[in-house]
Design an enzyme around this catalytic site. Structure first.
Site, PDB file in Angstrom:
ATOM      1  N   LYS A  89     -11.436   0.240  -1.462  1.00 23.40           N
ATOM      2  CA  LYS A  89     -11.479   1.685  -1.617  1.00 23.40           C
ATOM      3  C   LYS A  89     -10.801   2.042  -2.940  1.00 23.40           C
ATOM      4  O   LYS A  89     -10.005   1.260  -3.462  1.00 23.40           O
ATOM      5  CB  LYS A  89     -10.857   2.393  -0.430  1.00 23.40           C
ATOM      6  CG  LYS A  89      -9.482   1.923  -0.032  1.00 23.40           C
ATOM      7  CD  LYS A  89      -9.202   2.441   1.373  1.00 23.40           C
ATOM      8  CE  LYS A  89      -7.746   2.346   1.720  1.00 23.40           C
ATOM      9  NZ  LYS A  89      -7.362   1.127   2.369  1.00 23.40           N
TER      10      LYS A  89
ATOM     11  N   ASP B 145      -0.839   1.698  -4.037  1.00 24.85           N
ATOM     12  CA  ASP B 145      -1.645   0.732  -4.789  1.00 24.85           C
ATOM     13  C   ASP B 145      -2.960   1.307  -5.300  1.00 24.85           C
ATOM     14  O   ASP B 145      -3.815   0.562  -5.784  1.00 24.85           O
ATOM     15  CB  ASP B 145      -1.900  -0.525  -3.952  1.00 24.85           C
ATOM     16  CG  ASP B 145      -2.683  -0.243  -2.692  1.00 24.85           C
ATOM     17  OD1 ASP B 145      -2.543   0.871  -2.138  1.00 24.85           O
ATOM     18  OD2 ASP B 145      -3.435  -1.122  -2.248  1.00 24.85           O
TER      19      ASP B 145
ATOM     20  N   SER C  47       0.804  -1.217   0.000  1.00 26.20           N
ATOM     21  CA  SER C  47       0.000   0.000   0.000  1.00 26.20           C
ATOM     22  C   SER C  47       0.842   1.274   0.000  1.00 26.20           C
ATOM     23  O   SER C  47       1.686   1.466  -0.857  1.00 26.20           O
ATOM     24  CB  SER C  47      -0.947  -0.041   1.198  1.00 26.20           C
ATOM     25  OG  SER C  47      -1.829   1.032   1.139  1.00 26.20           O
ATOM     26  N   HIS C  48       0.645   2.100   1.013  1.00 24.23           N
ATOM     27  CA  HIS C  48       1.297   3.415   1.081  1.00 24.23           C
ATOM     28  C   HIS C  48       2.689   3.324   1.698  1.00 24.23           C
ATOM     29  O   HIS C  48       3.356   4.345   1.831  1.00 24.23           O
ATOM     30  CB  HIS C  48       0.436   4.345   1.923  1.00 24.23           C
ATOM     31  CG  HIS C  48       0.146   3.762   3.271  1.00 24.23           C
ATOM     32  ND1 HIS C  48      -0.726   2.714   3.424  1.00 24.23           N
ATOM     33  CD2 HIS C  48       0.642   4.029   4.484  1.00 24.23           C
ATOM     34  CE1 HIS C  48      -0.768   2.378   4.697  1.00 24.23           C
ATOM     35  NE2 HIS C  48       0.055   3.150   5.373  1.00 24.23           N
TER      36      HIS C  48
ATOM     37  N   ASP D 247      -5.561   2.787  -3.832  1.00 28.70           N
ATOM     38  CA  ASP D 247      -6.870   2.730  -3.173  1.00 28.70           C
ATOM     39  C   ASP D 247      -7.154   3.943  -2.297  1.00 28.70           C
ATOM     40  O   ASP D 247      -8.295   4.207  -1.950  1.00 28.70           O
ATOM     41  CB  ASP D 247      -7.066   1.414  -2.403  1.00 28.70           C
ATOM     42  CG  ASP D 247      -5.988   1.158  -1.370  1.00 28.70           C
ATOM     43  OD1 ASP D 247      -5.096   2.011  -1.205  1.00 28.70           O
ATOM     44  OD2 ASP D 247      -6.044   0.083  -0.723  1.00 28.70           O
ATOM     45  N   ARG D 248      -6.126   4.709  -1.940  1.00 30.07           N
ATOM     46  CA  ARG D 248      -6.367   5.889  -1.101  1.00 30.07           C
ATOM     47  C   ARG D 248      -6.520   7.147  -1.954  1.00 30.07           C
ATOM     48  O   ARG D 248      -6.067   7.176  -3.097  1.00 30.07           O
ATOM     49  CB  ARG D 248      -5.210   6.089  -0.128  1.00 30.07           C
ATOM     50  CG  ARG D 248      -5.066   4.932   0.829  1.00 30.07           C
ATOM     51  CD  ARG D 248      -4.009   5.222   1.873  1.00 30.07           C
ATOM     52  NE  ARG D 248      -4.007   4.152   2.864  1.00 30.07           N
ATOM     53  CZ  ARG D 248      -3.600   4.273   4.111  1.00 30.07           C
ATOM     54  NH1 ARG D 248      -3.135   5.426   4.530  1.00 30.07           N
ATOM     55  NH2 ARG D 248      -3.643   3.253   4.953  1.00 30.07           N
TER      56      ARG D 248
ATOM     57  N   ASP E  32      -2.294   6.643  -3.452  1.00 31.94           N
ATOM     58  CA  ASP E  32      -1.155   6.025  -2.753  1.00 31.94           C
ATOM     59  C   ASP E  32      -0.509   4.936  -3.608  1.00 31.94           C
ATOM     60  O   ASP E  32      -0.797   4.810  -4.801  1.00 31.94           O
ATOM     61  CB  ASP E  32      -1.600   5.462  -1.401  1.00 31.94           C
ATOM     62  CG  ASP E  32      -2.506   4.267  -1.564  1.00 31.94           C
ATOM     63  OD1 ASP E  32      -3.222   4.203  -2.589  1.00 31.94           O
ATOM     64  OD2 ASP E  32      -2.495   3.386  -0.682  1.00 31.94           O
TER      65      ASP E  32
HETATM   66  C1  G16 Z   1      -5.476  -0.533   5.199  1.00 32.34           C
HETATM   67  C2  G16 Z   1      -6.884  -0.990   5.042  1.00 32.34           C
HETATM   68  C3  G16 Z   1      -7.842   0.137   5.404  1.00 32.34           C
HETATM   69  C4  G16 Z   1      -7.544   0.638   6.784  1.00 32.34           C
HETATM   70  C5  G16 Z   1      -6.091   0.981   6.934  1.00 32.34           C
HETATM   71  C6  G16 Z   1      -5.845   1.235   8.396  1.00 32.34           C
HETATM   72  O1  G16 Z   1      -5.240   0.492   4.282  1.00 32.34           O
HETATM   73  O2  G16 Z   1      -7.117  -1.394   3.710  1.00 32.34           O
HETATM   74  O3  G16 Z   1      -9.129  -0.302   5.279  1.00 32.34           O
HETATM   75  O4  G16 Z   1      -8.274   1.781   7.076  1.00 32.34           O
HETATM   76  O5  G16 Z   1      -5.286  -0.087   6.514  1.00 32.34           O
HETATM   77  O6  G16 Z   1      -4.551   1.190   8.706  1.00 32.34           O
HETATM   78  P1  G16 Z   1      -4.087   1.159  10.225  1.00 32.34           P
HETATM   79  O7  G16 Z   1      -4.551  -0.129  10.829  1.00 32.34           O
HETATM   80  O8  G16 Z   1      -2.617   1.297  10.106  1.00 32.34           O
HETATM   81  O9  G16 Z   1      -4.735   2.352  10.885  1.00 32.34           O
HETATM   82  P2  G16 Z   1      -4.168   0.338   3.124  1.00 32.34           P
HETATM   83  O10 G16 Z   1      -4.373   1.532   2.242  1.00 32.34           O
HETATM   84  O11 G16 Z   1      -2.861   0.365   3.871  1.00 32.34           O
HETATM   85  O12 G16 Z   1      -4.472  -0.957   2.476  1.00 32.34           O
END
Ligand code: G16
Length: 543
Positions: A376, A279, A113-114, A281-282, A277
């Protein structure tokens, strides 16, 4: 091409977090580490046999190697057909869409992800199930169990797929189709938004600046914004995916995308400034002169959803994760639709989406999406904003002001304390959990604590229960303080403190965000004593 069974020894650290397994690249490069985790998925998710599997990733370092391994193992484990994004590229929402479109039994998404990329950065795997959503906690629990006792994995030896050549190839008995990474996703967006009106908006001089952060969304943004909507080439920056994301941190927020905030504050900034971000999704949304917090963006999109062709007359329900500000709740009340509060993690929206109870949902962590997919979707949010600007003729600033006047405003911030010793972070949580029952009824200035507890969630569709989903201190409608442990870090533990304050009337427009939240930060400090317990005087990141 022989199928081989390779003996292996289990690792004990392959437990998935909020969104899959995320570790340093070096961890994934250990002998058989990736293979073990993949084999655990194939062993547990038997529906993959004889079925279609989607494979892709965000283009980060190790993506191509991992995809070659995954294809060779999927073929050895009886997957009938594999659809893979060209060059190994698929954004998370695009992969989710392909799973749905092809009625696939699942998808393997290679992304952290990010989190930063490169040889010293992070790598990750998400397993998405039929229907396009992320694997449930029950399923990831079973995969983890299997990973702790694995003794062999299966792989087709000597394969090497040409990931850059579109079209059909074959690995043992498995058909592999390398597809354009963008095409189906772009078609989906066209079915939801008024591309003609957006094109018109650009023609009349509307200006967008989208930062793809050298991550996966570059090709998507170029195709959709520039080629299909006629935006000038300068509208997309950092549009070429790089294995190390250009050494950047593709986490679109006020810290890692400060240059976008500065651009928004400049006198002649673009009308809409946005980023996604690693991937895809953000999303982060800014207008000239202001940043729209993710919780506000969700509420504002909800209030205007009826203006978007794919959603007219179709709003069923709204949802947000627990720490996300309650702005969308106000909109739900005004529109008379159901509103759900779920734990952090997109997977918790999916049952509601599948049951047709939800149309739009979002999270404070810069995630927004709708029933069109089961992840997302960063570019979706940007297109939704573009469509609203085009249809209303208003600026982002005008939309926000009108929204706050009508619904009131939730001032909001998140304070992250990164890379804490796990025991220290757990102790802070434990202390607040123990103190919580005694906090109810306490007065702090004009506010009184009405509720203090640990959030747990019963899924309204399947009745499953998720416990220990964060601690909350609620001051009625007026304010909230939330504390939870992140589930996505790869180093130590991260504590997240969320502050939310609700004001209506003149107070909704009167303050700067940090001014409005300062008294709440003092109360949080008094009640939780993070600085004292962790030795950290200030948060690592405030967004
Ligand atoms: C992931 C999940 C999201 C979630 C986020 C929370 O985001 O896909 O649904 O809100 O983690 O992260 P944390 O537990 O660190 O607060 P992503 O964009 O990293 O896949």
């Amino acid at each position: 091409m022989p199928i081989r069974e390779i003996p292996t020894r289990p690792y004990q650290d392959q437990k998935s977090g909020t969104a899959g397994l995320r570790k340093k690249v070096a961890v994934f490069q250990q002998p058989h580490y990736l293979e073990n985790f993949l084999q655990s998925i194939f062993d547990v998710e038997t529906s993959l046999r004889g079925a279609t599997l989607i494979i892709g990733g965000d283009g980060r370092y190790h993506n191509r190697e991992a995809i070659q391994t995954a294809i060779a193992m999927a073929a050895a484990n009886g997957v009938r057909k594999i659809i893979v994004g060209q060059g190994g590229i698929l954004s998370t929402p695009a992969a989710s869409h392909l799973i749905r479109l092809h009625h696939a039994a699942g998808g393997l998404l290679f992304t952290a992800s990010h989190n930063p990329a490169g040889p010293d950065g992070d790598f990750g795997i998400k397993f998405n199930i039929a229907g396009g959503g992320q694997a449930s906690e029950t399923l990831t629990g079973k995969i983890y169990e299997q990973s702790t006792q694995l003794t062999r994995y299966r792989i087709v030896e000597g394969t090497s797929l040409d990931l850059d050549r579109r079209g059909a190839q074959k690995i043992a008995d498995t058909d592999v189709d390398v597809v354009d990474s963008v095409e189906d996703y772009a078609r989906l967006q066209q079915s939801l938004f008024d591309f003609d009106r957006i094109r018109e908006w650009f023609k009349k001089g509307g200006r967008l600046r989208f930062d793809a952060m050298h991550a996966v969304t570059g090709p998507y943004a170029k195709r959709i914004f520039i080629e299909q909507l006629g935006a000038p080439e300068t509208s997309v920056m950092n549009g070429c995916p790089l294995e190390d994301f250009g050494d950047g941190h593709p986490d679109p927020n006020l810290i890692y995308a400060k240059h976008l905030y500065d651009l928004a504050m400049s006198a002649d900034g673009p009308d809409l400034i946005a980023a996604s971000d690693g991937d895809g999704d953000r999303n982060m949304i800014l207008g000239r002169g202001l940043f729209i917090s993710p919780g506000d963006s969700l509420a504002m999109l909800a209030a205007h959803l009826d203006k978007l062709p794919g959603y007219k007359g179709r709003l069923k329900g709204l949802a947000r994760s627990m720490p996300t500000c309650r702005a969308v709740d106000q909109v739900a009340r005004a529109l008379g639709v159901e509103c759900h509060e779920t734990p952090t993690g997109w997977k918790f929206f999916c049952n509601l989406l599948d049951a047709g109870r939800l149309t739009l949902c979002g999270e404070e962590s810069f995630g927004t999406s709708s029933s069109h997919t089961r992840e997302k979707d960063g570019l979706w949010a940007v297109l939704a904003w573009l469509n609203i600007l085009a249809v209303t003729g208003m600026s982002v600033q005008q939309i926000a002001q009108a929204h706050w006047q009508r619904f009131g405003r939730h001032y909001y911030a998140r304070h992250d304390y990164d890379d804490l010793p796990v025991a220290t972070a757990n102790a802070v949580m434990a202390q607040l959990k123990t103190a919580s029952p005694n906090l109810i009824g306490q007065h702090h200035g004009a506010w009184t604590i009405s509720q203090a507890d640990e959030f747990s969630y019963t899924d309204p569709i399947d009745g499953s229960v998720a416990t220990a989903q964060g601690l909350r201190i609620v001051f009625g409608e007026a304010a909230r303080i939330i504390l939870r442990l992140s589930g996505t870090g790869t180093q130590g533990a991260t504590l997240r403190l969320y502050l939310e304050r609700y004001e209506t009337g003149v107070d909704a427009l009167a303050w700067q965000n940090n001014e409005a939240l300062a008294p709440l930060a003092i109360i949080a400090d008094k009640l939780i004593r993070i600085a004292e317990q962790t030795g950290r005087k200030t948060p690592s990141v405030i967004t």
